[in-house]
Write an enzyme that holds these catalytic residues in place. Structure first.
Site, PDB file in Angstrom:
ATOM      1  N   ASP A 299       0.721  -1.261  -0.091  1.00 10.94           N
ATOM      2  CA  ASP A 299       0.024   0.086  -0.087  1.00 10.94           C
ATOM      3  C   ASP A 299       0.957   1.314   0.088  1.00 10.94           C
ATOM      4  O   ASP A 299       1.870   1.116   0.615  1.00 10.94           O
ATOM      5  CB  ASP A 299      -1.000  -0.077   1.232  1.00 10.94           C
ATOM      6  N   HIS A 384      -6.818 -22.363  13.395  1.00  8.41           N
ATOM      7  CA  HIS A 384      -7.013 -23.778  12.971  1.00  8.41           C
ATOM      8  C   HIS A 384      -6.032 -24.303  12.180  1.00  8.41           C
ATOM      9  O   HIS A 384      -5.244 -25.336  12.176  1.00  8.41           O
ATOM     10  CB  HIS A 384      -8.534 -24.144  12.343  1.00  8.41           C
ATOM     11  N   GLU A 385      -5.721 -23.449  10.920  1.00  9.79           N
ATOM     12  CA  GLU A 385      -4.704 -23.855   9.848  1.00  9.79           C
ATOM     13  C   GLU A 385      -3.246 -23.680  10.249  1.00  9.79           C
ATOM     14  O   GLU A 385      -2.772 -24.717  10.085  1.00  9.79           O
ATOM     15  CB  GLU A 385      -4.996 -22.986   8.732  1.00  9.79           C
ATOM     16  N   HIS A 388      -2.511 -26.897  12.455  1.00  8.59           N
ATOM     17  CA  HIS A 388      -2.128 -28.011  11.376  1.00  8.59           C
ATOM     18  C   HIS A 388      -0.298 -27.817  11.324  1.00  8.59           C
ATOM     19  O   HIS A 388       0.142 -28.987  11.374  1.00  8.59           O
ATOM     20  CB  HIS A 388      -2.735 -28.084  10.024  1.00  8.59           C
ATOM     21  N   TYR A 399      -2.725 -37.873   8.454  1.00  9.98           N
ATOM     22  CA  TYR A 399      -3.867 -37.439   8.009  1.00  9.98           C
ATOM     23  C   TYR A 399      -4.942 -38.087   7.498  1.00  9.98           C
ATOM     24  O   TYR A 399      -5.419 -38.084   6.064  1.00  9.98           O
ATOM     25  CB  TYR A 399      -3.797 -36.122   7.114  1.00  9.98           C
ATOM     26  N   GLU A 408      -7.543 -33.019  13.144  1.00  9.80           N
ATOM     27  CA  GLU A 408      -8.640 -31.962  12.635  1.00  9.80           C
ATOM     28  C   GLU A 408      -9.194 -31.432  13.888  1.00  9.80           C
ATOM     29  O   GLU A 408      -9.196 -30.109  14.199  1.00  9.80           O
ATOM     30  CB  GLU A 408      -9.719 -32.383  11.784  1.00  9.80           C
ATOM     31  N   THR A 431     -21.186 -18.827   5.487  1.00 14.56           N
ATOM     32  CA  THR A 431     -22.656 -18.374   5.015  1.00 14.56           C
ATOM     33  C   THR A 431     -22.765 -17.157   5.476  1.00 14.56           C
ATOM     34  O   THR A 431     -23.714 -16.842   6.409  1.00 14.56           O
ATOM     35  CB  THR A 431     -23.896 -19.461   5.430  1.00 14.56           C
ATOM     36  N   ASP A 463     -13.009 -38.809   2.205  1.00 17.04           N
ATOM     37  CA  ASP A 463     -12.340 -37.704   3.008  1.00 17.04           C
ATOM     38  C   ASP A 463     -11.209 -38.169   4.149  1.00 17.04           C
ATOM     39  O   ASP A 463     -11.241 -38.069   5.251  1.00 17.04           O
ATOM     40  CB  ASP A 463     -13.411 -36.980   3.925  1.00 17.04           C
ATOM     41  N   HIS A 468     -12.920 -35.105   8.644  1.00 15.84           N
ATOM     42  CA  HIS A 468     -13.674 -33.815   8.823  1.00 15.84           C
ATOM     43  C   HIS A 468     -15.036 -34.270   9.511  1.00 15.84           C
ATOM     44  O   HIS A 468     -15.965 -33.307  10.085  1.00 15.84           O
ATOM     45  CB  HIS A 468     -13.786 -33.137   7.686  1.00 15.84           C
TER      46      HIS A 468
END
Length: 543
Positions: A299, A384-385, A388, A399, A408, A431, A463, A468
């Site tokens: 910026d 959360h990420e 990991h 995993y 998870e 959402t 999955d 999950h």
């Protein structure tokens, strides 16, 4: 974000291999002339000037009719345009890098120098298309610098003396930058200090100086990246500034945040060096492509308030929150406990409804506006990420199947530890057109299609074995534990279990045993904390 309008001048092209504008035209041209809308790209060059500089800072158009395929051809191009740039391509310019990008354009990066000493900030770039046609030349150069000095340049001041003067100028000594021994990743005393020094030609006003450019980077007693210019002849301080900047930005939800930025050459970067780590926290943008790590988020006025920057702001801000959480609670220095750089890339792909850790960095999609808005806009998602990454460097939980569901769940649980307002995951970005829902819930996993007891365990090969889905079971156990012992105690138990006892193939029973061992270590096997962990896992059917 404030935008600056470039003032450009259309100039006719001459016929021949090289098509420059003339020096006479340059001298007579006013600075602030807007190119005519009728001017076509292939009929004239667009030129940007900075007031007071004799050389244009940006020339764009079809600047040659023949291809220039290597550095020698580019140097020849510069020689043929010497009346414009007033530089000798052999004597005044040093080639730093040649890079060809994904569309076939080649970029030649030079720095201006005087007797081999770089002119500070004097970059000179020549760009060609895939056929070698020169399409742009840009950068700031100062041809008058070459004639400013008489005789051979030789520093009369030593490097050590220049460093001493720099420290004196900021009223600090090296000893005051010591970091306490307990904060070092290997337990030893560390200075948390970087000193850099190089000789440059420094332009101040209309004058040029032979100088040392000193960088002093440290965390204590305050975050700093001092840039100090010391006269190489008499030791005077020519200029100095602290490049660590504190800016502002607007996040995904429209809230204003204070962010740590970095100032360089008139631009502010989402680049945080204020943490006690050997790396940095940096944020980049993939610009709706799948190229990683992408370009730096930047910026002009240190107020990252454009709508397009909101994901960048939150990714940067929350990465700092996560770093602080692990450092302040567990003395963990970044995800690897060794000061690794925390890199985030936002605006990944288009309408991408996910965020992930790819083994070396964070990646966030913008969402499609219906299922998700920008996923970096929630601290529990970022937490959360990045957890990991912590798990990868500690327990290494595989995993898939139960170990993957634990992986998870650990990330969900630490996300809740960081965002203590509720037991929901992703409620701030999931959402966006529907209030009150979330991606997952620790308190009631069944609300979002997850089992909360082993009686509902889902046997599946999809999955990665339902990582999950079945994570709802250990999530419920985490919630029950927190309800009994509180957030502070629970996070200590979970962190010890993660970093000491859990291993790559741990299943739910192993998780129960690991958490009980951690609780026994911290509070004793007869403690209420130990009993709370045992009760929580029994309630979800894990014995």
């Amino acid at each position: 974000m404030k935008k600056r309008t470039s003032l450009v001048l259309a100039l006719g092209l001459t016929v021949g291999a090289v098509m420059p504008f003339t020096a006479a035209a340059q001298a007579k041209t006013p600075y602030n002339v807007m190119a005519s809308k009728e001017d076509q790209f292939n009929k004239g060059a667009k030129v940007t000037w900075k007031k007071g500089q004799a050389v244009p800072t940006f020339v764009h158009g079809k600047l040659s009719t023949k291809g220039h395929k290597d550095k020698e051809a580019i140097k020849q191009f510069i020689k043929e345009n010497k009346q414009i740039y007033q530089l000798d391509s052999d004597k005044d310019l040093t080639l730093l890098n040649i890079q060809t990008d994904e569309i076939g354009s080649t970029h030649y990066d030079f720095v201006q120098s005087v007797q081999g000493i770089p002119v500070d900030g004097a970059a000179f770039k020549v760009h060609t298309d895939k056929d070698g046609i020169v399409t742009a030349v840009n950068g700031d150069v100062f041809p008058e610098a070459s004639s400013y000095f008489k005789g051979k340049l030789k520093a009369q001041l030593s490097k050590d003396a220049a460093l001493a003067n720099a420290w004196k100028s900021i009223n600090l000594t090296k000893d005051k930058t010591l970091i306490d021994a307990e904060t070092g990743p290997r337990g030893e005393k560390e200075r948390g200090l970087v000193e850099k020094s190089k000789q440059v030609i420094y332009k101040k006003g209309n004058d040029f100086y032979h100088a040392y450019k000193i960088n002093l980077q440290f965390i204590l007693p305050y975050p700093a990246n001092w840039v100090v210019y010391v006269d190489a002849n008499n030791g005077n301080i020519l200029d100095s500034y602290n490049a660590v900047a504190e800016g502002t930005g607007v996040g995904v939800l429209g809230d204003t945040k204070t962010i740590n930025t970095y100032y360089s050459s008139g631009t502010y970067y989402l680049y945080d060096i204020t943490k006690p780590m050997s790396g940095v926290i940096e944020t980049r943008t993939a610009a709706n492509t799948q190229r990683l790590p992408g370009n730096y988020s930047v910026d002009a006025d240190n107020n990252f308030n454009a709508t397009s920057q909101r994901a960048d702001v939150d990714a940067h801000y929350y990465a700092g929150v996560v770093y602080d959480y692990y450092k302040n609670n567990f003395n963990r220095n970044s995800f690897d406990n060794n000061g690794a750089t925390i890199r985030s890339t936002v605006h990944y792909s288009r309408n991408y409804n996910n965020a992930f850790w790819n083994g070396s960095q964070m990646v966030y999609g913008d969402g499609d506006g219906t299922t998700f808005t920008s996923l970096s806009g929630a601290v529990d998602v970022v937490g959360h990420e990045l957890t990991h990454a912590v798990t990868e460097r500690t327990a290494g939980l595989e995993y898939q199947y139960q170990s993957g569901a634990l992986n998870e769940s650990i990330s969900d649980t630490f996300g809740v530890f960081m965002d203590r307002g509720d037991y929901l995951i992703g409620e701030d970005v999931y959402t966006p057109k529907k209030a009150g829902d979330a991606l997952r819930s620790l308190s009631d996993p069944t609300l979002y299609g997850q089992p909360d007891n082993m009686s509902g365990y889902v046997n599946t090969t999809s999955d990665n074995g339902g990582v999950h889905t079945n994570s709802g079971i250990p999530n419920k156990a985490a919630y029950l534990t927190i309800q009994k012992v509180g957030f502070d105690t629970a996070q200590k138990i979970y962190y010890r279990a993660l970093t000491v006892y859990l291993s790559p193939k741990s299943n739910f029973s192993d998780a129960r045993a690991s958490l009980l061992a951690a609780a026994a270590d911290l509070y004793g096997s007869g403690s209420t904390q130990y009993s709370a962990v045992a009760s929580a896992w029994s309630q979800v059917g894990v014995y």
